[in-house]
Scaffold this active site. Sequence first.
Site, mmCIF file in Angstrom:
data_model
loop_
_atom_site.group_PDB
_atom_site.id
_atom_site.type_symbol
_atom_site.label_atom_id
_atom_site.label_comp_id
_atom_site.label_asym_id
_atom_site.label_seq_id
_atom_site.Cartn_x
_atom_site.Cartn_y
_atom_site.Cartn_z
ATOM 1 N N MET A 41 0.846 -1.198 0.000
ATOM 2 C CA MET A 41 0.000 0.000 0.000
ATOM 3 C C MET A 41 0.885 1.254 0.000
ATOM 4 O O MET A 41 1.100 1.892 1.027
ATOM 5 C CB MET A 41 -0.933 -0.023 1.205
ATOM 6 C CG MET A 41 -1.808 -1.273 1.267
ATOM 7 S SD MET A 41 -3.003 -1.244 2.610
ATOM 8 C CE MET A 41 -1.909 -1.205 4.041
ATOM 9 N N ASP A 42 1.371 1.616 -1.162
ATOM 10 C CA ASP A 42 2.340 2.704 -1.297
ATOM 11 C C ASP A 42 1.671 3.952 -1.852
ATOM 12 O O ASP A 42 0.891 3.865 -2.805
ATOM 13 C CB ASP A 42 3.482 2.253 -2.222
ATOM 14 C CG ASP A 42 4.639 3.219 -2.218
ATOM 15 O OD1 ASP A 42 4.752 4.016 -1.270
ATOM 16 O OD2 ASP A 42 5.436 3.185 -3.164
ATOM 17 N N GLY A 43 1.975 5.106 -1.250
ATOM 18 C CA GLY A 43 1.521 6.366 -1.834
ATOM 19 C C GLY A 43 0.616 7.209 -0.960
ATOM 20 O O GLY A 43 0.119 8.247 -1.419
ATOM 21 N N SER A 229 1.077 -0.255 -5.481
ATOM 22 C CA SER A 229 0.575 1.008 -6.024
ATOM 23 C C SER A 229 1.695 2.028 -6.171
ATOM 24 O O SER A 229 2.819 1.803 -5.728
ATOM 25 C CB SER A 229 -0.533 1.550 -5.114
ATOM 26 O OG SER A 229 -0.047 1.686 -3.787
ATOM 27 N N SER A 230 1.379 3.143 -6.806
ATOM 28 C CA SER A 230 2.224 4.337 -6.980
ATOM 29 C C SER A 230 3.289 4.204 -8.069
ATOM 30 O O SER A 230 4.112 5.091 -8.236
ATOM 31 C CB SER A 230 2.890 4.747 -5.654
ATOM 32 O OG SER A 230 4.044 3.982 -5.382
#
Length: 284
Positions: A41-43, A229-230
């Site tokens: 869960m990046d960003g 993500s990201s």
Amino acid sequence: MEEDTVANAIQLFGNVSSFIRKFIFRILSVGPIPNHIAFIMDGNRRYAKKWNLDLRVGYKAGILALICMLKYCMELGLKYITIYAFSIDNFKRRPEEIQNVMDTMRDIIEGMLKEESSIVNQHGVRVYFIGNLRLLSEALRAAAEKAMNVTAKNDKAVLLVCLAYTSSNEITHAVQESCNDANRACHGGEKSEIKEEEEEEQYPIIKLVDVERQMYMAVAPDPDILIRSSGETRLSNFLLWQTTSCLLYFPKALWPELGLRHLVWAVLNFQRRHSYLEKKKKQS
């Protein structure tokens, strides 16, 4: 009257969205459905900066995205979902940011146990917290242990929350525990130091299966898909052992922006390459 009109419109939109999702998932179910999806869960911080929001608001937006994604995964029929919530390396961040994350995590855990309508209670989800939990604050560790105990009998799906986790720490832990088990087995349950001059045959060989048994992630099969993500194309020390035959997907959307279309695209790619991935798993 206006409030009733708005409420009816929201309900209608929700019903239409639910119908469309069911229709899409019905089509996807014709092909193979992944058993396990993992998410990095990046960003969240970049999302807050992008929209000039407080950092805490960025994390809350990430939590809402997580709840939606978990709901989609349950509706699709996934059995295992893993999320990378907090790395051991993240303890190097500013103390106030770490505290924000820890407080948010504790609120989420307490909320999902209290609310009957939460994803966990609604879908019969068993929760595991994966990682070196000794590094957590006492309050958060107690909340995590309570969540695992309360959901222990749920059997419809499994949510694995990697908290205070890195793959290198997991592998080191597994090797150490395997060596300890082998040492105890050689000395009738007594732990003792291995001396170089003693015959090697006295000690059992540590096999791959022994190490895998001691992995934090031994409670679940290896993931079929890993989504980060990201747009970052790095695994960041996450599930390095378990992703050798896994489909990797790196959408450019920041985590709070990740939605149904990204999940559907990942599953379609998985189905397209399913035969190849299965062959690789058998070879490994």
